[in-house]
Design a protein around this motif. Structure first.
Motif, PDB file in Angstrom:
ATOM      1  N   MET A 171       0.832  -1.208   0.000  1.00 53.17           N
ATOM      2  CA  MET A 171       0.000   0.000   0.000  1.00 53.17           C
ATOM      3  C   MET A 171       0.867   1.259   0.000  1.00 53.17           C
ATOM      4  O   MET A 171       0.561   2.246  -0.661  1.00 53.17           O
ATOM      5  CB  MET A 171      -0.915   0.007   1.219  1.00 53.17           C
ATOM      6  N   THR A 172       2.006   1.196   0.758  1.00 51.75           N
ATOM      7  CA  THR A 172       2.912   2.346   0.783  1.00 51.75           C
ATOM      8  C   THR A 172       3.468   2.624  -0.600  1.00 51.75           C
ATOM      9  O   THR A 172       3.559   3.769  -1.037  1.00 51.75           O
ATOM     10  CB  THR A 172       4.071   2.089   1.769  1.00 51.75           C
ATOM     11  N   ARG A 173       3.845   1.526  -1.332  1.00 48.87           N
ATOM     12  CA  ARG A 173       4.375   1.692  -2.674  1.00 48.87           C
ATOM     13  C   ARG A 173       3.332   2.285  -3.587  1.00 48.87           C
ATOM     14  O   ARG A 173       3.635   3.147  -4.418  1.00 48.87           O
ATOM     15  CB  ARG A 173       4.846   0.337  -3.210  1.00 48.87           C
ATOM     16  N   THR A 174       2.075   1.853  -3.452  1.00 51.47           N
ATOM     17  CA  THR A 174       0.986   2.377  -4.287  1.00 51.47           C
ATOM     18  C   THR A 174       0.758   3.852  -3.989  1.00 51.47           C
ATOM     19  O   THR A 174       0.576   4.660  -4.903  1.00 51.47           O
ATOM     20  CB  THR A 174      -0.313   1.588  -4.029  1.00 51.47           C
ATOM     21  N   LEU A 175       0.784   4.218  -2.720  1.00 51.76           N
ATOM     22  CA  LEU A 175       0.573   5.607  -2.332  1.00 51.76           C
ATOM     23  C   LEU A 175       1.667   6.497  -2.909  1.00 51.76           C
ATOM     24  O   LEU A 175       1.394   7.547  -3.496  1.00 51.76           O
ATOM     25  CB  LEU A 175       0.556   5.727  -0.807  1.00 51.76           C
ATOM     26  N   TRP A 176       2.929   6.076  -2.760  1.00 51.04           N
ATOM     27  CA  TRP A 176       4.045   6.889  -3.230  1.00 51.04           C
ATOM     28  C   TRP A 176       4.164   6.855  -4.757  1.00 51.04           C
ATOM     29  O   TRP A 176       4.563   7.845  -5.375  1.00 51.04           O
ATOM     30  CB  TRP A 176       5.341   6.396  -2.599  1.00 51.04           C
ATOM     31  N   GLY A 177       3.790   5.739  -5.362  1.00 49.50           N
ATOM     32  CA  GLY A 177       3.977   5.593  -6.800  1.00 49.50           C
ATOM     33  C   GLY A 177       2.902   6.234  -7.650  1.00 49.50           C
ATOM     34  O   GLY A 177       3.142   6.552  -8.818  1.00 49.50           O
ATOM     35  N   SER A 178       1.721   6.453  -7.098  1.00 49.81           N
ATOM     36  CA  SER A 178       0.620   6.999  -7.893  1.00 49.81           C
ATOM     37  C   SER A 178       0.591   8.521  -7.842  1.00 49.81           C
ATOM     38  O   SER A 178       1.056   9.138  -6.878  1.00 49.81           O
ATOM     39  CB  SER A 178      -0.715   6.455  -7.388  1.00 49.81           C
ATOM     40  N   THR A 179       0.022   9.113  -8.878  1.00 48.10           N
ATOM     41  CA  THR A 179      -0.110  10.572  -8.920  1.00 48.10           C
ATOM     42  C   THR A 179      -1.018  11.062  -7.802  1.00 48.10           C
ATOM     43  O   THR A 179      -0.717  12.057  -7.124  1.00 48.10           O
ATOM     44  CB  THR A 179      -0.685  11.013 -10.282  1.00 48.10           C
ATOM     45  N   VAL A 180      -2.117  10.345  -7.584  1.00 50.71           N
ATOM     46  CA  VAL A 180      -3.044  10.725  -6.512  1.00 50.71           C
ATOM     47  C   VAL A 180      -2.360  10.639  -5.157  1.00 50.71           C
ATOM     48  O   VAL A 180      -2.522  11.506  -4.290  1.00 50.71           O
ATOM     49  CB  VAL A 180      -4.298   9.830  -6.542  1.00 50.71           C
ATOM     50  N   GLY A 181      -1.551   9.586  -4.960  1.00 52.07           N
ATOM     51  CA  GLY A 181      -0.843   9.414  -3.700  1.00 52.07           C
ATOM     52  C   GLY A 181       0.154  10.531  -3.451  1.00 52.07           C
ATOM     53  O   GLY A 181       0.259  11.045  -2.333  1.00 52.07           O
TER      54      GLY A 181
END
Length: 223
Positions: A1-11
């Protein structure tokens, strides 16, 4: 989830928003502390001393201050890195110029990037001037924050650097607060006017509050 948060534009936008709000809360507290200079050297020096002993006896001397510093450093780094990476993504997404001229954005919007650079450089100078004393004019005196502030704002360059940075800060807050509200879902149509007004008020109050100190030294109100 941390990777998704940091990797996405929204995150990344969410990280920018939260880190920006953390810094905004600090700026409000910092401005209030700065204004204590108008109550004299004892009041201002007493406040500076309290910053180093707050949290005692639960925490050791300066532990709470260092916790605040670490949190702020993390917020600044996350904010700056997210802003840079989002900017690069935006450029990659539209590498060619627009065929039709885009509507002109506000001055604050168009200068967010440059304002961020100015503020980053200012933070470095501000720390070297009033925290470490490395570039402080006339000789830094540890334990005498009131006189150190007077020394800084008794120089033309100290006033210019500080005032320019605070004007950049005001523009940054004006647009940044609104962007953060939008990112975090608070910018609904029914709240638009109230949020824009709040952004303007925050920017104006903080800019005026911070600039009042060098102006007071320059005019002899504080000496």
């Amino acid at each position: 989830m941390t990777r998704t948060l940091w990797g996405s534009t929204v995150g990344k936008k969410a990280i920018m928003a939260v880190s920006g709000l953390v810094m905004l809360l600090y700026l409000v507290a910092h401005m209030i502390g700065n204004l204590k200079i108008f109550f004299g050297s004892d009041e201002f020096n007493g406040y500076a001393h309290w910053l180093r002993v707050m949290g005692e006896p639960v925490l050791h001397r300066e532990w709470a201050l260092w916790i605040v510093r670490v949190v702020l450093l993390a917020a600044v780094v996350l904010h700056a890195v997210s802003a840079y990476q989002l900017s690069r993504r935006d450029l990659r997404a539209r590498p060619s110029r627009y065929v039709h001229r885009r509507p002109r954005a506000s001055y604050a919007t168009r200068t967010m990037r440059y304002g961020g650079v100015i503020l980053g450089l200012f933070i470095v100078w501000h720390i070297l001037d009033l925290t470490t004393g490395t570039v402080h004019p006339g000789g830094f005196r540890s334990g005498h924050p009131y006189q150190n502030v007077i020394d800084t704002f008794s120089t033309w360059y100290g006033n210019v650097i500080y005032i320019v940075a605070m004007l950049a800060l005001g523009l940054h807050i004006r647009h940044g607060f609104w962007s953060a509200a939008q990112t975090l879902g608070a910018g609904r149509a029914s709240r638009d006017r109230a949020l824009k007004t709040l952004a303007n008020v925050l920017a104006l109050v903080l800019t005026a509050g911070f600039i009042s100190v060098p102006v007071a030294v320059m005019t002899g109100v504080v000496s």
